[in-house]
Design a protein around this motif. Structure first.
Motif, PDB file in Angstrom:
ATOM      1  N   GLU A  65       0.793  -1.225   0.000  1.00 15.08           N
ATOM      2  CA  GLU A  65       0.000   0.000   0.000  1.00 15.08           C
ATOM      3  C   GLU A  65       0.832   1.287   0.000  1.00 15.08           C
ATOM      4  O   GLU A  65       0.351   2.328  -0.463  1.00 15.08           O
ATOM      5  CB  GLU A  65      -0.930   0.014   1.219  1.00 15.08           C
ATOM      6  CG  GLU A  65      -1.925  -1.135   1.260  1.00 15.08           C
ATOM      7  CD  GLU A  65      -2.953  -1.044   0.148  1.00 15.08           C
ATOM      8  OE1 GLU A  65      -3.194   0.067  -0.353  1.00 15.08           O
ATOM      9  OE2 GLU A  65      -3.506  -2.095  -0.226  1.00 15.08           O
ATOM     10  N   CYS A  66       2.049   1.226   0.515  1.00 10.81           N
ATOM     11  CA  CYS A  66       2.875   2.435   0.653  1.00 10.81           C
ATOM     12  C   CYS A  66       4.307   2.195   0.185  1.00 10.81           C
ATOM     13  O   CYS A  66       5.264   2.389   0.949  1.00 10.81           O
ATOM     14  CB  CYS A  66       2.886   2.910   2.101  1.00 10.81           C
ATOM     15  SG  CYS A  66       1.286   3.336   2.763  1.00 10.81           S
TER      16      CYS A  66
ATOM     17  N   PRO B 182      -0.953  14.736   2.226  1.00 12.50           N
ATOM     18  CA  PRO B 182      -1.299  13.431   1.645  1.00 12.50           C
ATOM     19  C   PRO B 182      -2.522  12.792   2.304  1.00 12.50           C
ATOM     20  O   PRO B 182      -2.422  11.817   3.052  1.00 12.50           O
ATOM     21  CB  PRO B 182      -0.031  12.610   1.876  1.00 12.50           C
ATOM     22  CG  PRO B 182       0.585  13.190   3.099  1.00 12.50           C
ATOM     23  CD  PRO B 182       0.274  14.666   3.041  1.00 12.50           C
ATOM     24  N   HIS B 183      -3.690  13.325   1.993  1.00 10.60           N
ATOM     25  CA  HIS B 183      -4.928  12.772   2.560  1.00 10.60           C
ATOM     26  C   HIS B 183      -5.102  11.310   2.187  1.00 10.60           C
ATOM     27  O   HIS B 183      -5.661  10.525   2.967  1.00 10.60           O
ATOM     28  CB  HIS B 183      -6.128  13.588   2.076  1.00 10.60           C
ATOM     29  CG  HIS B 183      -6.190  14.975   2.637  1.00 10.60           C
ATOM     30  ND1 HIS B 183      -6.550  15.243   3.938  1.00 10.60           N
ATOM     31  CD2 HIS B 183      -5.926  16.176   2.059  1.00 10.60           C
ATOM     32  CE1 HIS B 183      -6.517  16.551   4.152  1.00 10.60           C
ATOM     33  NE2 HIS B 183      -6.143  17.137   3.036  1.00 10.60           N
ATOM     34  N   ALA B 184      -4.615  10.924   1.002  1.00 11.99           N
ATOM     35  CA  ALA B 184      -4.760   9.530   0.576  1.00 11.99           C
ATOM     36  C   ALA B 184      -3.997   8.594   1.510  1.00 11.99           C
ATOM     37  O   ALA B 184      -4.453   7.473   1.776  1.00 11.99           O
ATOM     38  CB  ALA B 184      -4.249   9.368  -0.855  1.00 11.99           C
TER      39      ALA B 184
ATOM     40  N   TRP C 218       5.875   5.507  -4.181  1.00 16.02           N
ATOM     41  CA  TRP C 218       4.718   6.355  -3.886  1.00 16.02           C
ATOM     42  C   TRP C 218       5.062   7.372  -2.802  1.00 16.02           C
ATOM     43  O   TRP C 218       4.624   8.527  -2.866  1.00 16.02           O
ATOM     44  CB  TRP C 218       3.537   5.488  -3.457  1.00 16.02           C
ATOM     45  CG  TRP C 218       2.248   6.253  -3.351  1.00 16.02           C
ATOM     46  CD1 TRP C 218       1.674   7.023  -4.318  1.00 16.02           C
ATOM     47  CD2 TRP C 218       1.379   6.338  -2.214  1.00 16.02           C
ATOM     48  NE1 TRP C 218       0.500   7.573  -3.863  1.00 16.02           N
ATOM     49  CE2 TRP C 218       0.290   7.168  -2.576  1.00 16.02           C
ATOM     50  CE3 TRP C 218       1.402   5.779  -0.942  1.00 16.02           C
ATOM     51  CZ2 TRP C 218      -0.749   7.452  -1.696  1.00 16.02           C
ATOM     52  CZ3 TRP C 218       0.355   6.058  -0.068  1.00 16.02           C
ATOM     53  CH2 TRP C 218      -0.706   6.884  -0.439  1.00 16.02           C
TER      54      TRP C 218
ATOM     55  N   ASP D  96      -6.001   8.281   4.696  1.00 18.07           N
ATOM     56  CA  ASP D  96      -7.157   7.401   4.478  1.00 18.07           C
ATOM     57  C   ASP D  96      -6.741   5.928   4.453  1.00 18.07           C
ATOM     58  O   ASP D  96      -7.487   5.059   4.924  1.00 18.07           O
ATOM     59  CB  ASP D  96      -7.853   7.772   3.171  1.00 18.07           C
ATOM     60  CG  ASP D  96      -8.539   9.139   3.241  1.00 18.07           C
ATOM     61  OD1 ASP D  96      -8.769   9.626   4.362  1.00 18.07           O
ATOM     62  OD2 ASP D  96      -8.816   9.713   2.169  1.00 18.07           O
ATOM     63  N   LYS D  97      -5.569   5.630   3.909  1.00  9.51           N
ATOM     64  CA  LYS D  97      -5.081   4.255   3.935  1.00  9.51           C
ATOM     65  C   LYS D  97      -4.874   3.785   5.376  1.00  9.51           C
ATOM     66  O   LYS D  97      -5.202   2.643   5.727  1.00  9.51           O
ATOM     67  CB  LYS D  97      -3.772   4.134   3.142  1.00  9.51           C
ATOM     68  CG  LYS D  97      -3.951   4.076   1.632  1.00  9.51           C
ATOM     69  CD  LYS D  97      -2.605   3.973   0.941  1.00  9.51           C
ATOM     70  CE  LYS D  97      -2.741   3.886  -0.566  1.00  9.51           C
ATOM     71  NZ  LYS D  97      -3.196   2.558  -1.017  1.00  9.51           N
TER      72      LYS D  97
END
Length: 387
Positions: A23-24, A40-42, A28, A45-46
């Protein structure tokens, strides 16, 4: 002494490691950090979807549970890829769940902890002042005066990371000037970040860029009595246990950075050729890598020692100071070696060594400078105060 992790902790660590890789990934993380003007709101959220904001929060409040060691394992694994952007999780964990969880009232815990655990509430730390820095207490100019039903807050804070996207600011202010010692007469406030009279301005800085760090000006900001944390005028006494936790968390982040550095250095020297052979055959680079691996192992031992002591409820203040000092200097030195190992590519924004160096450089300064940490260690050994 048994240095092996319990099975539950090993399983959690392995799960987070797989999650981070999927995921990270580092590529990225570089993109997030390069987009320095956008939070980095994304990534937040993760973390929310994975339940990481609930680690350390009781299941009674919608959290995942878990002790200090579990939190440190999470911090380490996140930092291996994210570097300083792991603070996206860590700031709210410290300023929100740890603070509210330790010294919030039952009503405050019931109101805020479920929101934090679900990822619906972001917090920021609002402690440091432009004229204070390490001398937080001596440079404290922010004041709060009692008013009907609450307090009126005036002053300015600086280096308040993620304040521009926060829902609440954990702010410390002087509420009584008639005191014998400067650590007395301070109060903690849980301030709604969108309150009238608050002005937040982002600052440009070397590392951890997209996370954002800000100045926060409080101009006659009203804070209700219900948003005072713990007992008025005793904030410093209240904060001390959480400051130890913050230093242990910094140690975990630094160890994660060392993990990432060693991982990248080993991969690079086994695929890069010079003078007709892989550079991993060069003795000097082998020595650099051996030093980084030794830093990794020794930092890990000290981290687990500190986390275990805190879990047992023992006094961990001096140990946490030593960990913060040792881990931050190891991480920054390892990152510098990593840049040297990669040569020109280590200086390139296409790789992570420069990001690890920029991010780890801060941890030699904050949350307290390593010079002041050394003062504290020496004083704990019985030497006279030098400042």
């Amino acid at each position: 002494m048994d240095f092996e992790l319990p099975e539950e902790h090993r399983a959690f660590r392995d799960m987070v490691r797989r999650w981070v890789d999927t995921e990270c990934p580092k590529a990225w993380a570089r993109q997030l950090e390069a987009d320095e003007h956008n939070y980095p709101h994304a990534l937040w959220d993760k973390f929310s979807d994975a339940g990481f904001h609930g680690v350390g929060i009781s299941e009674d409040f919608g959290g995942q549970g878990g002790d200090v060691l579990m939190q440190m394992l999470l911090a380490r694994e996140l930092a291996r890829s994210l570097g300083g952007l792991a603070w996206i999780w860590g700031i709210t964990s410290f300023a929100g769940s740890k603070s509210i969880g330790l010294y919030g009232t039952p009503e405050q815990q019931a109101k805020y902890l479920p929101e934090i655990a679900a990822g619906r509430l972001k917090a920021a730390i609002s402690f440091t002042e432009p004229g204070g820095g390490t001398d937080l207490l001596g440079g404290m100019t922010t004041r709060a005066e009692k008013a009907d039903g609450g307090w009126v807050l005036n002053g300015e804070k600086i280096w308040s990371s993620s304040a521009h996207v926060a829902d609440y600011l954990l702010c410390i202010a002087r509420t009584d000037s008639n005191v014998e010692k400067r650590h007395q007469g301070l109060t903690l406030f849980w301030v709604p970040a969108k309150s009238e009279g608050i002005k937040i301005t982002p600052l440009a800085k070397l590392g951890m860029r997209s996370m954002g760090s800000c100045t926060v000006v409080y101009d006659n900001v009203f804070v209700a009595d219900a948003d005072v944390l713990a007992e008025p005028n005793r904030a410093w006494h209240t904060l001390l246990p959480t400051l130890n936790n913050e230093r242990i968390m910094v140690g975990a982040f630094c160890l994660g950075v060392i993990d990432g550095i060693l991982e990248d250095a080993l991969a690079y020297v086994m695929q890069r050729k010079a003078f007709g052979k892989y550079i991993g055959q060069f003795q000097i680079l082998q020595h650099y890598i051996a030093d980084i691996a030794t830093m990794q192992q020794t930092t890990e031992l000290l981290l687990h020692h500190c986390a275990a002591k805190q879990v047992r409820g023992e006094n961990v203040g001096n140990d946490a100071n030593m960990l913060k000092l040792f881990a931050s200097e190891n991480a920054n030195k390892a990152a510098d070696m990593g840049i040297q190992i990669l040569g020109g590519m280590g200086y390139s924004a296409e790789t992570d060594m420069q990001r690890y160096w920029r991010d780890s450089r801060l941890w030699r300064i904050g949350p307290v400078t390593n010079e002041m940490v050394r003062n504290g260690i020496a004083e704990a050994l019985g030497l006279p105060r030098s400042f």
